[in-house]
Write an enzyme that holds these catalytic residues in place. Structure first.
Site, mmCIF file in Angstrom:
data_model
loop_
_atom_site.group_PDB
_atom_site.id
_atom_site.type_symbol
_atom_site.label_atom_id
_atom_site.label_comp_id
_atom_site.label_asym_id
_atom_site.label_seq_id
_atom_site.Cartn_x
_atom_site.Cartn_y
_atom_site.Cartn_z
ATOM 1 N N ASP A 1 0.831 -1.203 0.000
ATOM 2 C CA ASP A 1 0.000 0.000 0.000
ATOM 3 C C ASP A 1 0.864 1.251 0.000
ATOM 4 O O ASP A 1 1.744 1.402 0.853
ATOM 5 C CB ASP A 1 -0.909 0.020 1.224
ATOM 6 C CG ASP A 1 -2.033 -0.994 1.128
ATOM 7 O OD1 ASP A 1 -2.770 -0.955 0.132
ATOM 8 O OD2 ASP A 1 -2.164 -1.828 2.045
ATOM 9 N N ASP B 1 -6.779 -4.812 -4.786
ATOM 10 C CA ASP B 1 -7.238 -4.346 -3.473
ATOM 11 C C ASP B 1 -8.296 -3.244 -3.502
ATOM 12 O O ASP B 1 -8.946 -3.013 -2.490
ATOM 13 C CB ASP B 1 -6.025 -3.871 -2.651
ATOM 14 C CG ASP B 1 -6.319 -3.817 -1.159
ATOM 15 O OD1 ASP B 1 -7.211 -4.544 -0.694
ATOM 16 O OD2 ASP B 1 -5.663 -3.047 -0.445
ATOM 17 N N HIS C 1 -5.433 3.614 -3.582
ATOM 18 C CA HIS C 1 -6.782 3.251 -3.143
ATOM 19 C C HIS C 1 -6.999 3.428 -1.641
ATOM 20 O O HIS C 1 -8.114 3.190 -1.157
ATOM 21 C CB HIS C 1 -7.118 1.814 -3.561
ATOM 22 C CG HIS C 1 -6.150 0.784 -3.072
ATOM 23 N ND1 HIS C 1 -5.044 0.417 -3.797
ATOM 24 C CD2 HIS C 1 -6.115 0.044 -1.922
ATOM 25 C CE1 HIS C 1 -4.381 -0.508 -3.123
ATOM 26 N NE2 HIS C 1 -4.998 -0.739 -1.978
#
Length: 992
Positions: free
Chosen positions: A53, A175, A418
């Protein structure tokens, strides 16, 4: 120059910018490096991967370094440090990497020997880049302009460092919390052959699992045909390994214990468990190939642990083939799995809708993030606006300072993640995203100043050019540097290729005369700044007045306005301002008539040109009470950063009473409606406007009653909609929605409100045969039509419970010790359906590419200023087609530019503007030079379009997805290109 960071210089030094000198690949990579397994076996493609991430619980840099492991143990630099030698150790191993924001950080620190090692691994297909964007972008709330930019940023880095072997072949969106048809279309135009993702609605998944429709051809565009089709696959288990086969130090699964001399030998049990898992997964798929993702969040910090166990698994499972097993394990990549499916010569089902909203469970819908952190969502959109203007100014001034605004480019790439613009990160991470954007804007401002130093002075003049600065708090009527100044200038750049009418609002402490670019003193309204604005926490301005006037800014150019203070004695009444309080009132111009009653209720909007009226039974603020669950089961699911779940299906009005003040002046007419101390709106109608501007201020949302609140703006009309409404996908194409319905499966309603909420990145509308009401937003918001004739948009959220999706915090933003205040705008367009696109398409483009204002303190008389400086200028000498938009203009080197243009109307939207259009690219460069060479590229600008050869797929209806690009090379004598509806074309342009 301090704004050019060390990493910026390194980035510029490492890339060649254009197609002149890419890194040459010599070995096998891509499809030619694939092992397609055995035709008579169930081939299990083992895909080692890490999902990293780009900020979430920690900031992007904390994740890279491994800092703040008290929050989460994750260190991307060590993952790459570990994986590379592991790949060198065994030539059978494969690994994929996705997020260039991290890989670029790691790459900057490597020696030349290590870089050469990595290049050899890439050339031989052992290390493969998948998707290749700066991040794995969100799909619900992102704008297509920023999606393209962040993928282009990563694609440029990979192309210039690794050549063709570094070019990703497919998208990897494992994701994000829902998937957009527009993103599929963009990926296809980037040259991708496929897309894999992990999250879909649990009801959708169950049906696909039973019907073997986990893989399909997604028809990404209703306008572009086969060139937008994309093979798409849904991954089982989102992106994790089968149960009991996770071999990372984070996992509790047992290793493979395969030495019979030692205790706990477990090969037979583990092999059979894996074979069973493979057969179970294969039931949902149609070929003798399945893909197993072996990894998860920030895995492979100790790559040996994973690879050693995988190799034991491969060895012992494959050994069972001698005893009749049909399972064949092989190291692979998503690219090779995709290629195996393509070689299977199957036909595939198709999909034409999208994957929104998706449900995690009966009561957990991933659509709270459509609105979460509305301030960050607006700041990201504003930052993109500044980035595009900076690129244009850099190009037209020919100052070649592309590297100087790389910090903004990079910050925007990170912000598309995201868990960034989506609003699903921890608060300190959201603060970091905003800080990066702010620092990036500072770097862009340096370039803007250097550009204006070239563009502002008249020929044969060399005056000292005053420094330009931005006033980014103008939305709360604050611009501290001009307060108390006797003289200042306002220069406004229009980034679109059409002249625009623009309303200027300048907060001041004095009265001024204003001269336009021809030296004439112009009419302006002077209003008292409202007490609501003055009371916003954090506002430090002493400005009591706001000057408003209307301007017309030339296409791809600027106007400058000169302000000079005058005393109140010198003021001439240039406009008569009339005010009414708590009385019925009417706002009216040449095109529209808006009626209010004395209670502040909007009653009617009449389109005077078309002679029809839309009546309103209600319009204003409501709230849903957030469900206060403990997340112990689906029925106790709380509303939070990710999920929207109201306690009851009926929203409550923010206030049952309101005050209305109507003001009439030359520039505008407005109705200011105050609901209470934390909610108000101002409805404005400007002279000659075709739309209604709705500006609202919400916050601090009260939580003294211990209930979270989700604030909506609702518009209830008499339009007959029959359960239908229409929303945009990432700012581009429109998708029809139907209440309580999904086109792809028989939908069971568990949440009557949130089950109907969709992302609204740009616009939403309702219509009947005669009337259409379109609402444009200035940022992404969640929205719906909960009953016929109604539209609601969620504009702010403040929840008190975490929704147990990992972030560990409620969506409870504060500033200056109070709940966050949000200022925003909607634009209403009331037109017949056949006319609406003519108004909402260009207005939406102007919203995300708004004129950018910079101020300066020249300290010279108007005569001296006008003698030395241009006060108006345009890069265009010819009128451009109305249905064409300049998406990107970026100077790569002194004579090489990147340009993207698009046709931004859909098929059948407008009788005139939905037709193909021709545009001469030379018009964009008349002020810079003559085009000598022109190469059309893929959308991500990393491959000549002539060289794009996508895989061919066939659908169950015997359709072919193959679409060979046409018009891929323009001749030197013809710079005219043709655009079809919704088509984007990307060119590398070389000037004389």
């Amino acid at each position: 120059m301090k704004l050019i960071l060390h990493s910026t210089i390194a980035f510029v030094a490492m890339v060649s910018i254009c197609f002149g000198a890419p890194f040459k690949s010599t070995d096998k990579c891509g499809y030619s490096a694939c092992n397609l397994g055995q035709p008579d076996k169930l081939n299990v493609h083992i895909v080692p991967h890490t999902h990293d991430d780009v900020g979430w619980l920690k900031t992007v840099d904390q994740y890279f370094y491994g800092a703040r492991n008290d929050i989460q143990h994750a260190a991307v630099q060590y993952i790459l440090d570990s994986v590379i030698p592991a790949l060198v150790e065994n030539p059978d191993r494969r690994f994929i990497y996705v997020e260039m924001a991290f890989f670029w950080r790691w790459w900057l620190e490597q020696t030349e020997d290590m870089k050469n090692t990595v290049k050899q691994l890439v050339n031989s297909g052992h290390l493969e880049f998948i998707s290749g964007g700066w991040c794995m972008n969100d799909e619900g709330v992102t704008h297509y302009s920023s999606i393209i930019d962040q993928h282009s940023l990563g694609a440029e880095f990979l192309r210039d460092e690794f050549g063709e072997c570094g070019r990703p072949k497919l998208g990897w969106q494992i994701d994000p919390f829902g998937h957009s048809r527009e993103v599929a279309s963009l990926f296809a135009q980037m040259g991708f052959d496929g897309l894999f993702f992990g999250r879909v609605d649990f009801q959708d998944y169950a049906i696909r699992n039973l019907t073997k429709t986990m893989e399909m051809i997604w028809k990404g565009s209703a306008n572009l045909g086969e060139q937008s089709w994309l093979f798409t696959g849904i991954l089982p288990r989102v992106y994790t390994a089968p149960s009991s086969f996770c071999f990372d130090y984070r996992c509790r699964d047992e290793p493979i214990k395969d030495d019979p001399r030692l205790h706990d030998y477990d090969v037979d049990q583990r092999v059979q468990a894996f074979i069973d898992a493979a057969h179970i997964q294969a039931r949902s798929f149609t070929t003798n190939h399945i893909m197993m993702t072996m990894g998860s969040d920030f895995h492979y910090e100790n790559a040996n642990e994973w690879f050693k166990n995988l190799e034991k698994l491969i060895k012992h499972v494959n050994a069972k083939q001698a005893n009749g097993s049909d399972v064949n394990l092989l190291y692979s990549t998503p690219t090779c799995y995709l290629y195996a499916l393509n070689n299977a010569n199957k036909t595939w089902t198709t999909k034409t809708d999208d994957f929104f909203p998706i449900s995690y469970s009966e009561h957990g819908l991933w659509n709270g993030y459509f609105t979460s952190r509305p301030a960050l969502k607006r700041y990201e959109r504003h930052s993109n606006n500044i980035l595009q203007v900076t690129k244009q100014l850099n190009a037209f001034s020919n100052i070649t300072l592309r590297q100087a605004f790389f910090p903004l480019n990079e910050a925007m790439g990170v912000a598309q993640h995201h868990d960034a613009v989506s609003g699903t990160e921890k608060q300190h991470v959201a603060d970091d995203y905003a800080l990066r954007l702010s620092d990036g804007i500072d770097s862009a401002l340096y370039v803007i100043n250097q550009a204006y130093k070239k563009l502002l002075p008249k020929e044969n003049r060399s005056p000292v050019v005053p420094n330009q600065f931005l006033c980014q708090l103008s939305n709360i009527s604050e611009c501290l540097p001009i307060e108390g100044q006797d003289i200042f200038t306002l220069t406004i750049w229009n980034p679109t290729i059409q002249p625009v009418q623009h309303i200027v609002h300048v907060p001041v402490t004095k009265y001024y005369t204003i001269r336009n670019p021809t030296g004439e003193i112009i009419f302006a309204d002077v209003h008292q700044i409202s007490q609501i604005i003055k009371n916003i926490p954090g506002r430090t301005s002493s400005a009591q007045l706001e000057i408003s006037f209307q301007t017309s800014i030339p296409a791809l150019g600027f106007n400058t306005y000169y302000f000079q203070a005058i005393s109140e004695i010198e003021i001439e009444k240039t406009s008569s301002i009339e005010v009414t309080y708590n009385e019925a009132c009417i706002l009216q111009n040449q095109n529209l008539r808006i009626e209010f009653d004395d209670q502040g209720n909007l009653k009617n909007i009449t389109n005077r040109r078309k002679n029809f009226t839309v009546s309103f039974s209600a319009q204003g603020f409501y709230w849903y009470t957030s469900f206060p669950g403990n997340n112990s089961g689906p029925e106790f699911q709380a509303s939070g950063a990710y999920f929207f779940r109201p306690l009851t299906p009926t929203p409550l009005p923010v206030s049952n009473t309101r005050n209305i003040t109507c003001t009439y002046s030359n520039v505008s007419q407005k109705a200011s409606i105050v609901y209470n101390e934390w909610a108000s709106q101002e409805i404005r109608l400007y002279d000659g406007a075709n739309n209604v501007e709705m500006e609202w201020i919400v916050g601090p949302i009260p939580i003294d009653d211990n209930f979270g609140k989700e604030i909506i703006m609702r518009y209830d009309t008499d339009i007959q909609t029959d359960g239908l409404f229409y929303t945009d996908a990432n700012g581009r194409e429109i998708i029809e929605r139907k209440r309580d319905y999904r086109p792809s499966w028989n939908y069971t309603v568990y949440e009557s409100v949130s089950g109907n909420y969709y992302p609204i990145p740009s616009r939403v509308w309702i219509k009947d045969n005669q009337r259409q009401m379109t609402i444009l937003t200035d940022r992404s918001e969640g929205g719906s039509s909960m009953h016929d004739g109604s539209v609601e948009l969620m504009i702010h959220r403040r929840t008190l419970y975490d929704d147990s999706q990992g972030v560990g915090e409620p969506m409870n933003e504060t500033a200056y010790g109070k709940g966050l205040v949000i200022c925003g705008k909607h634009f209403l367009i009331i037109e017949p359906p056949e006319n609406s696109a003519l108004y909402h398409r260009p207005t939406a483009q102007q919203l995300y590419m708004s004129p950018i204002s910079t101020y300066a303190l020249p300290a010279v008389s108007y005569t001296d200023y006008s003698n030395n400086f241009r006060q108006t200028w345009s890069a265009l000498t010819a009128q451009m087609p109305y249905n064409v938009h300049l998406l990107t203009l970026d100077q790569l080197t002194v004579k090489v530019f990147l340009i993207r243009i698009e046709h931004y109307f859909e098929l059948h939207e407008d009788d005139t503007f939905s037709k193909p259009v021709q545009v001469d690219l030379q018009f964009f460069f008349d002020s810079v030079g003559k085009i000598m060479d022109l190469t059309e590229l893929t959308l991500s600008a990393n491959l000549p379009l002539n060289d794009m050869n996508r895989l061919i797929w066939r659908t169950a209806n015997d359709e072919s997805s193959y679409s060979k690009p046409t018009h891929s090379k323009a001749s030197l004598t013809n710079t005219i290109v043709t655009l079809n509806p919704m088509q984007i074309k990307t060119f590398q342009v070389t000037l004389e």
